[in-house]
Design an enzyme around this catalytic site. Structure first.
Site, PDB file in Angstrom:
ATOM      1  N   ASP A  23      -7.633   8.133  -6.324  1.00  0.00           N
ATOM      2  CA  ASP A  23      -7.015   9.091  -5.157  1.00  0.00           C
ATOM      3  C   ASP A  23      -7.988   9.998  -4.632  1.00  0.00           C
ATOM      4  O   ASP A  23      -8.879  10.396  -5.222  1.00  0.00           O
ATOM      5  CB  ASP A  23      -5.868   9.900  -5.635  1.00  0.00           C
ATOM      6  N   MET A  80       4.797  17.424  -0.492  1.00  0.00           N
ATOM      7  CA  MET A  80       4.413  16.762   0.834  1.00  0.00           C
ATOM      8  C   MET A  80       5.546  17.227   1.905  1.00  0.00           C
ATOM      9  O   MET A  80       5.866  16.645   2.751  1.00  0.00           O
ATOM     10  CB  MET A  80       4.497  15.367   0.788  1.00  0.00           C
ATOM     11  N   LYS A 122      -5.809   8.565   0.643  1.00  0.00           N
ATOM     12  CA  LYS A 122      -5.051   8.492   1.918  1.00  0.00           C
ATOM     13  C   LYS A 122      -5.006  10.037   2.411  1.00  0.00           C
ATOM     14  O   LYS A 122      -4.551  10.846   1.752  1.00  0.00           O
ATOM     15  CB  LYS A 122      -3.657   8.045   2.101  1.00  0.00           C
TER      16      LYS A 122
END
Ligand code: SAH
Length: 462
Positions: free
Chosen positions: A250, A385, A272
């Protein structure tokens, strides 16, 4: 080298420790790991030494100290705590031909005790000749991380099977056999706790006359790197990184964690960036499957825990469909790291008895969770998030009757050099995120103590 490392034979030998205080106890603890007979010479014993004497693990020499005490010993430690007495005893022990270590007096030491990594019978000794004890401890920590706790048992098992290998495995194949044991499937199997299975593998291979020829099939480990700095990864995670032929990682992991991997292991960042999806999940799944199908040992390294908001389930499903073995190695999730970084706990007896991990971001098109449904008095809400969704979360919780004064802590980049901590309240959460320019990765903690029950119920009823 002013000193030369050697391993001293300890079985059926005697080690004399002079002194009855804490320093003597420390040396005693160290030597108790060996098979030596320990004699402690002292007028009185501190509590721990007295207990060791009580259980018969050491012999107590109470009488006068004469040169004969030191004759034919493997090692003598002198730790009376009195420099004058230490020097005189050192001279006496030397005279008697003993190898002497005087605690805290390097000039009077024939032998220096190293930092030890103990995977008996595998023992690693680290020494810096007294120049840098802190460095020795750091090296010890790194070596501890490298070597799985059960390694000594595998070495001992190999020792027991050496004779059988010598009889049944032709000389030309023996090196490959041992390479396979310590580099291949037996070591991995043993390290994950399946000791009987590993022993069976060895015995089957010995009976067959050598290590199995066929290249083992590939596998995937979903490894949690922990959220934060590299030393938050587990020892099992380090182990898998060291075994990996290829690592898909990641963006959020600490890049230093990749140093645990082999130098020749391939590293691919499939991270990402928020909002951008350069690596669609399907493509990542496909890469994992195809690397494993090439027989590679694959690590999918994820920030925090691979099972918490990490799309691990989709990868596990893809691997299961392809029939590829997959192991999950847990990691320290961001909520735990963030709480620890601010010296806080996630649940507290009498105040919070429920912990909810939730998120403000979900699959495009899905309705984000209404966190007010999981937030009751006595709940710690840890939101992942959720920076963008903060105003909505504030609105939903206020509408559900949670008081504007409810405490909120926002931890950005927890456990990293650029960590940022902001304390605010529910009533101004959205404004705080905007004015303090809070950005991901952040955990938003919202805590409703049990004592808030009254207020919530009253407000909800109103
Ligand atoms: N699997 C991860 C979560 C990945 S989702 C875990 O178990 O922690 C990504 C979110 O994790 C970020 O948006 C943020 O909310 C949180 N996060 C990850 N690392 C963090 C860190 N060092 N500090 C604060 N939050 C972090």
């Amino acid at each position: 080298m002013k000193t030369f490392p050697m391993f001293l034979r300890m079985e059926d030998r005697t080690v004399v420790i002079v002194g009855g205080g804490e320093q003597a106890a420390q040396k005693c603890r160290l030597i108790l790991k060996t098979e030596a007979r320990i004699v402690v010479a002292a007028g009185a014993l501190e509590d721990e030494l007295a207990a060791m004497h009580g259980t018969g693990r050491i012999v107590w020499h109470e009488g006068a100290i004469m040169p004969a005490l030191f004759a034919d010993t493997a090692l003598v430690f002198i730790a009376t705590g009195c420099p004058g007495a230490d020097a005189a005893l050192h001279a006496m022990a030397r005279e008697a031909g003993a190898l002497v270590n005087v605690v805290d007096a390097p000039d009077l030491c024939d032998a220096i005790t190293p930092s030890i990594v103990d995977r008996d019978p595998v023992v690693i000794a680290i020494g810096t000749e007294g120049t840098a004890p802190v460095l020795a401890r750091q090296i010890k920590t790194r070596v501890e991380e490298m070597l799985e706790p059960r390694l000594g048992d595998l070495a001992a098992l190999s020792g027991r099977l050496r004779g059988a290998v010598a009889r049944q495995v032709p000389r030309a194949g023996r090196r490959d056999f041992w390479r396979w044991v310590f580099n291949g499937a037996p070591r991995q199997t043993h390290a994950r706790g399946a000791e009987r299975e590993a022993a069976e593998m060895l015995k089957t291979a010995i009976a067959a006359g050598g290590a199995p020829q066929e290249q083992s099939g590939g596998s995937v480990a979903l490894v949690g790197a922990g959220a934060g700095k590299r030393d938050l990864i587990t020892m099992r995670g380090v182990q898998r990184l060291q075994e990996a032929d290829i690592i898909f990682h990641d963006r959020l992991i600490d890049p230093d964690v990749l140093e645990y991997a082999r130098r020749d292991a391939e590293r691919v960042c499939v991270g990402k960036a928020p909002g951008a999806h350069p690596w669609p999940q399907d493509r990542i799944n496909g890469l994992l499957v195809s690397a494993a199908r090439q027989g590679k040992r694959v690590v999918r390294l994820k920030c925090g825990d691979p099972g918490v908001f990490a799309r691990g389930g989709e990868e596990i499903d893809a691997l299961a469909t392809a029939g590829i073995p997959c192991e999950i190695v847990p990691g320290v999730t961001a909520a735990c790291v963030a709480a620890a970084s601010i010296g806080s706990v996630l649940t507290e007896r009498g105040k919070t008895d429920t912990l909810v991990l939730s998120t403000g971001t979900c699959r495009p098109g899905d309705t984000p969770p209404d966190v007010s449904r999981s937030m009751h008095a006595g709940t710690t809400l840890a939101l992942y998030m959720s920076v963008k969704a903060a105003p909505t979360i504030q609105h939903d919780l206020l509408a559900a009757g949670h008081p504007p004064s409810t405490r909120v802590d926002i931890v950005t980049n927890a456990d990293r050099a650029d960590m940022q901590v902001v304390e605010t309240t529910l009533g101004i959460l959205g404004d705080t995120v905007r004015t303090d320019s809070i950005a991901n990765p952040a955990i938003i903690f919202i805590r409703s103590d049990k004592s808030a029950r009254q207020i919530s119920t009253v407000n909800a009823a109103a």
